[in-house]
Design a protein around this motif. Structure first.
Motif, short mmCIF file in Angstrom:
data_model
loop_
_atom_site.label_atom_id
_atom_site.label_comp_id
_atom_site.label_asym_id
_atom_site.label_seq_id
_atom_site.Cartn_x
_atom_site.Cartn_y
_atom_site.Cartn_z
N PRO A 133 -3.41 -25.62 -2.00
CA PRO A 133 -4.42 -24.57 -2.14
C PRO A 133 -5.70 -24.83 -1.35
O PRO A 133 -6.33 -23.89 -0.87
N LYS A 134 -6.09 -26.10 -1.18
CA LYS A 134 -7.30 -26.38 -0.38
C LYS A 134 -7.11 -25.92 1.06
O LYS A 134 -8.02 -25.34 1.66
N VAL A 135 -5.93 -26.19 1.62
CA VAL A 135 -5.63 -25.74 2.98
C VAL A 135 -5.61 -24.22 3.05
O VAL A 135 -6.17 -23.61 3.97
N PHE A 136 -4.95 -23.62 2.07
CA PHE A 136 -4.86 -22.15 2.04
C PHE A 136 -6.24 -21.51 2.05
O PHE A 136 -6.54 -20.62 2.86
N PHE A 137 -7.11 -21.95 1.12
CA PHE A 137 -8.42 -21.30 1.00
C PHE A 137 -9.34 -21.61 2.17
O PHE A 137 -10.17 -20.77 2.54
N GLU A 138 -9.21 -22.77 2.78
CA GLU A 138 -10.02 -23.06 3.96
C GLU A 138 -9.63 -22.12 5.11
O GLU A 138 -10.49 -21.56 5.79
N PHE A 139 -8.33 -21.95 5.31
CA PHE A 139 -7.86 -21.04 6.35
C PHE A 139 -8.25 -19.60 6.03
O PHE A 139 -8.74 -18.86 6.90
N TYR A 140 -8.06 -19.21 4.79
CA TYR A 140 -8.37 -17.84 4.36
C TYR A 140 -9.85 -17.52 4.58
O TYR A 140 -10.20 -16.46 5.10
N LYS A 157 -18.43 -21.97 -4.06
CA LYS A 157 -18.73 -23.31 -3.58
C LYS A 157 -17.56 -24.27 -3.82
O LYS A 157 -17.56 -25.39 -3.32
N GLU A 158 -16.62 -23.83 -4.62
CA GLU A 158 -15.46 -24.66 -4.92
C GLU A 158 -14.41 -24.52 -3.82
O GLU A 158 -14.15 -23.40 -3.34
N SER A 159 -13.80 -25.60 -3.42
CA SER A 159 -12.76 -25.52 -2.39
C SER A 159 -11.58 -24.68 -2.88
O SER A 159 -10.93 -23.98 -2.12
#
Length: 246
Positions: free
Chosen positions: A67-74, A149-151
């Motif tokens: 999910p961290k990768v997903f939300f950073e890309f999103y 602010k949350e990853s």
């Protein structure tokens, strides 16, 4: 070209139930990249994401497993909040005001049709403008994920707050699909624009059209069967062509 534009105008004049089916090419003129072209999202080099297959980054698997990768890309690639509608969006909104255009079916998730003033829009791939908890289904404001602010944006129940976007490996929203197919079946004119009709199942929906006129607008020829007596293909900018018509 002038003859085609004239014929397109005549078709609009005689039609009373027009439906518009649009793809990424409608939004690229606002500066939003498509996915697969040479300048598209999947061909943009980013060292953070180069090790991942493009489709994976917007997949259900990525959301669940990384999910961290997903939300950073999103957050980096899907934020269209400051993007403005273009001539195509405004022309379609005007066509709706004139009582000609009854609905828009879009494969885009940016909400630009509504921003331009269109009211009846079926978003068959979802939208970045809505978010919800994957556990309790609580709805969150459109800015929530982008401003968090949350990853990994969290709901108060402990679930993940995710966008209402149809990810790879997920089914399309049933209500939007049902309304889209029903609208196409009732239409006396269908305008297909800014799409190569290569993304399924959405591309198959146009086969439900049995009305009088099919008009295709795209920068590149697409594989769709046209009747030379009643249908037309116009090669060019969606925004420019629709602006001239309106």
């Amino acid at each position: 070209m002038e003859d085609l534009i004239k014929k397109f105008s005549e078709y609009i004049e005689e039609s009373h139930n027009i439906v518009f089916f649009g793809g990424a090419g409608v939004s690229t003129e606002s500066g939003i990249p498509d996915f697969r072209s040479k300048d598209g999202l999947y061909n943009q080099k980013d060292i953070k994401f180069d090790k991942y297959p493009p489709e994976y980054l917007l997949s259900h698997t990525c959301l669940v497993k990384e999910p961290k990768v997903f939300f950073e890309f999103y957050r980096q690639k899907m934020d269209a909040r400051n993007i403005q509608p273009n001539a195509a969006h405004f022309a379609l909104a005007e066509l709706e005001k004139l009582g000609k255009l009854k609905s828009i079916i879009t494969q885009n998730i940016d909400g630009l049709h509504q921003k331009a003033g269109s009211n009846i829009v079926y978003e068959i791939h979802g939208t970045t403008k809505e978010n919800y908890c994957d556990k309790c289904n609580k709805k969150y404001p459109s800015d929530y994920i982008f401003d968090s602010k949350e990853s990994i944006p969290q709901c108060e129940c402990g679930g993940i707050v995710r966008p209402k976007v149809t990810l790879y490996e997920e089914g399309l929203p049933e209500d939007a699909v049902s309304n889209a197919i029903s609208a196409i079946r009732k239409a006396d004119m269908l305008i297909v624009a800014g799409t190569s009709l290569q993304v399924y199942p959405a591309a198959s929906y146009v086969h439900n059209f049995t009305g009088k006129h099919l008009v295709v607008i795209n920068k590149e020829p697409i594989n769709v069967k046209l009747d030379n007596k009643k249908d037309i293909f116009i090669q060019g900018s969606v925004g420019e062509i629709l602006r001239n018509i309106i």
